[in-house]
Motif scaffolding. Structure first.
Motif, PDB file in Angstrom:
ATOM      1  N   LEU A   1       0.824  -1.210   0.000  1.00  0.00           N
ATOM      2  CA  LEU A   1       0.000   0.000   0.000  1.00  0.00           C
ATOM      3  C   LEU A   1       0.856   1.257   0.000  1.00  0.00           C
ATOM      4  N   ARG A   2       1.939   1.231   0.777  1.00  0.00           N
ATOM      5  CA  ARG A   2       2.809   2.416   0.817  1.00  0.00           C
ATOM      6  C   ARG A   2       3.550   2.611  -0.506  1.00  0.00           C
ATOM      7  N   LEU A   3       3.952   1.523  -1.140  1.00  0.00           N
ATOM      8  CA  LEU A   3       4.608   1.645  -2.448  1.00  0.00           C
ATOM      9  C   LEU A   3       3.645   2.243  -3.467  1.00  0.00           C
TER      10      LEU A   3
ATOM     11  N   GLY B   1       3.589   5.892  -5.747  1.00  0.00           N
ATOM     12  CA  GLY B   1       3.638   5.780  -7.194  1.00  0.00           C
ATOM     13  C   GLY B   1       4.566   4.691  -7.691  1.00  0.00           C
ATOM     14  N   ILE B   2       4.959   3.782  -6.808  1.00  0.00           N
ATOM     15  CA  ILE B   2       5.827   2.652  -7.202  1.00  0.00           C
ATOM     16  C   ILE B   2       4.949   1.430  -7.400  1.00  0.00           C
ATOM     17  N   ASP B   3       4.741   1.049  -8.645  1.00  0.00           N
ATOM     18  CA  ASP B   3       3.887  -0.114  -8.906  1.00  0.00           C
ATOM     19  C   ASP B   3       4.657  -1.290  -9.511  1.00  0.00           C
ATOM     20  N   ASP B   4       5.963  -1.108  -9.670  1.00  0.00           N
ATOM     21  CA  ASP B   4       6.795  -2.184 -10.222  1.00  0.00           C
ATOM     22  C   ASP B   4       7.287  -3.070  -9.074  1.00  0.00           C
ATOM     23  N   PHE B   5       6.342  -3.826  -8.481  1.00  0.00           N
ATOM     24  CA  PHE B   5       6.710  -4.723  -7.390  1.00  0.00           C
ATOM     25  C   PHE B   5       5.946  -6.032  -7.512  1.00  0.00           C
TER      26      PHE B   5
ATOM     27  N   ILE C   1      13.907   4.449   0.310  1.00  0.00           N
ATOM     28  CA  ILE C   1      13.743   4.256  -1.136  1.00  0.00           C
ATOM     29  C   ILE C   1      13.718   5.606  -1.846  1.00  0.00           C
ATOM     30  N   ARG C   2      13.020   6.566  -1.273  1.00  0.00           N
ATOM     31  CA  ARG C   2      12.944   7.899  -1.875  1.00  0.00           C
ATOM     32  C   ARG C   2      14.332   8.544  -1.925  1.00  0.00           C
ATOM     33  N   ARG C   3      15.081   8.435  -0.833  1.00  0.00           N
ATOM     34  CA  ARG C   3      16.442   9.003  -0.793  1.00  0.00           C
ATOM     35  C   ARG C   3      17.341   8.327  -1.812  1.00  0.00           C
ATOM     36  N   LEU C   4      17.170   7.018  -1.951  1.00  0.00           N
ATOM     37  CA  LEU C   4      17.978   6.283  -2.931  1.00  0.00           C
ATOM     38  C   LEU C   4      17.684   6.770  -4.338  1.00  0.00           C
ATOM     39  N   GLU C   5      16.416   6.949  -4.654  1.00  0.00           N
ATOM     40  CA  GLU C   5      16.046   7.419  -5.992  1.00  0.00           C
ATOM     41  C   GLU C   5      16.608   8.812  -6.267  1.00  0.00           C
ATOM     42  N   LYS C   6      16.551   9.683  -5.268  1.00  0.00           N
ATOM     43  CA  LYS C   6      17.047  11.045  -5.447  1.00  0.00           C
ATOM     44  C   LYS C   6      18.566  11.105  -5.546  1.00  0.00           C
ATOM     45  N   SER C   7      19.245  10.117  -4.947  1.00  0.00           N
ATOM     46  CA  SER C   7      20.713  10.125  -4.934  1.00  0.00           C
ATOM     47  C   SER C   7      21.324   9.786  -6.288  1.00  0.00           C
TER      48      SER C   7
END
Length: 487
Positions: free
Chosen positions: A22-24, A28-32, A411-417
């Motif tokens: 639900l949090r993903l 907006g992360i649906d590739d799971f 996950i958000r920090r990883l994407e931004k990095s």
């Protein structure tokens, strides 16, 4: 070799897996993909279908915060919890995102690709940038290996895998164990079996269960989100006060809770010999407190015999159980209500991190993790309900949702990095773990005079968080980049 590749793989479809999904989706992360080893989804409350199964936290709080429900009673029973779970799954289309009958055999970090490789028994190989383990601490049943256990000719099963095709009515039955599951099974079957032998290693403290059915008007009120939220928080703060006793005031435990428990025991068990067997010799709260208004009357029935540690199981033969006093008990059914590998066996499958290091090696002394969620040397791996995230006084789902704050932030920090992996530093994990076990020394779980499943083989209390649940939420909600390494 063909691999099914996803950004995120979630292992387990219980409340932990559902909250993660639900949090993903919210982010907006649906590739799971969710991997579920059983042939159905839902976790604990779809698997544990033994007679009398029910939750021991008030239902309006023991639910996903974004998914209110019109509960029929204060403490929901298994069938209603299963309906709730399936409702969440279907509402958010999680069945289409799940592979059932997919037992994970091993997960291994591929350093070159910065991906997790997930091997399964029959469903092939998966790979993912992010791996979320949500298999849960109460998923691997434990059955003691008593001498002759496998020679028994009758029926036997664990409460986790109750055989509903077996008719226990009028039968000679033994229940091995006296914890939370046994306390629910015993009253549910005691008046239907011919005889019931209960084997208790040590007694538990029991408090009355303040349960009641909701009226149709009350259920209608539960359908109003503001009122539902108000009820949730009212229950939450009432339960949170228990931590004062668990950690800061043994006097409060003895004067308030233990006195109520002793009064409950005396009122419901008139036989002084049985009452003595049922009186714990440790501080209330050291082991899980049982909420039941029906257990003691069931144990007092004429067809029920309680065996304590002085009259426990010496061996098992084809006819039944031989007690420590040499008595042969001929049986038709043995029910193992002996719990789970919830501490040293937090994750049931091999996890191989950087440099080929097994997680079992890192956790050889005792399981440990930053926020109970991240482990140095295991990038992009997040453990839901990991070490020291258990909570003895309130809803486990509150803690799961708190963990999700940290996981989503990471996950958000990883994407931004612009990097491919995130890993907690060894120094940050060590400081956190030392803080946890220093604080644990003050709690009843460590100093209450008992040995419980909260403790690992090393003696460390691994199952519980040593403080208020809002303290854990605060820690999990403040992501600290300096505690992490991006690569």
């Amino acid at each position: 070799m063909d691999r099914k590749a996803y950004k995120v793989v979630i292992i387990g479809s219980g409340f932990g897996g559902q909250c993660a999904a639900l949090r993903l989706l919210e982010q907006g992360i649906d590739d799971f993909r969710i991997l579920e080893r059983r042939d159905f989804m839902g976790g604990t409350w779809c698997q544990n279908r033994y007679p009398g199964a029910a939750v021991d936290v008030q239902s309006p709080l023991y639910s996903i915060s974004s998914e209110p429900y019109r509960w029929s009673q204060m403490f929901a029973e298994q069938d209603e919890l299963q309906r709730y779970t399936h409702g969440v799954i279907d509402k958010h289309g999680l069945r289409a995102r799940t592979d059932i009958n997919t037992n994970v055999r091993e997960v291994r970090w591929d350093e070159a690709a910065k991906r997790w490789i997930i091997g399964t028994d029959a469903a092939g190989t998966y790979e993912a940038q992010i791996l979320i383990n949500a298999s849960g601490p109460l998923s691997t049943p434990v059955v003691p290996n008593f001498p002759g256990r496998d020679t028994f000719k009758g029926k036997s099963f664990h409460t986790n895998a109750w055989d509903h095709d077996y008719d226990y009515r009028g039968k000679r039955v033994a229940i091995v164990g006296s914890g939370a599951s046994a306390a629910q099974v015993i009253p549910a079957i005691a008046d239907q079996v011919g005889s019931l032998h209960v084997f208790q290693r040590s007694p538990h403290w029991v408090l009355p269960r303040p349960d009641r059915k909701f009226s149709s008007f009350e259920r209608a009120l539960l359908g109003m989100r503001p009122l539902y939220k108000l009820l949730r928080w009212s229950i939450y703060w009432a339960l949170e006060s228990r931590v004062i006793g668990f950690k800061y005031s043994k006097t409060m435990l003895n004067v308030v809770a233990q006195r109520v428990a002793l009064k409950h025991l005396k009122a419901q068990v008139p036989d002084p010999v049985l009452r003595q067997k049922l009186t714990p010799d440790f501080t209330i709260g050291c082991k899980r407190i049982i909420l039941s208004s029906t257990l003691y009357p069931a144990l007092s029935r004429s067809n029920v015999t309680l065996h304590d540690r002085h009259d426990g199981i010496a061996s098992i033969n084809e006819r039944g159980i031989v007690t420590a006093q040499g008595e042969q008990l001929d049986l038709d059914l043995i029910v193992w209500s002996t719990g789970y590998d919830a501490t040293d066996g937090v994750i049931s499958y091999p996890v191989i991190g950087k440099g080929g290091t097994p997680l079992s090696q890192v956790w050889a002394q005792y399981p440990r993790a930053y926020l109970g969620t991240a482990v140095p040397g295991f990038p992009n791996l997040f453990v839901v309900t990991g070490p020291n995230t258990g909570i003895g006084h309130t809803s486990a789902i509150f803690v799961i949702e708190s963990q999700m704050n940290y996981i989503v932030d990471a996950i958000r920090r990883l994407e931004k990095s612009g990097k491919q992996s995130i890993e907690v530093s060894a120094a940050a994990e060590d400081a956190y773990t030392r803080m946890i076990h220093t604080e644990m020394e003050r709690t009843v779980w460590k100093a209450g005079g008992c040995k419980s499943w909260y403790q690992s083989k090393s003696g460390h209390v691994v199952a519980m968080f040593p403080g208020f649940s809002f303290t854990y939420r605060r820690l999990a909600s403040r992501f600290k980049p300096q505690h992490h390494v991006f690569a």
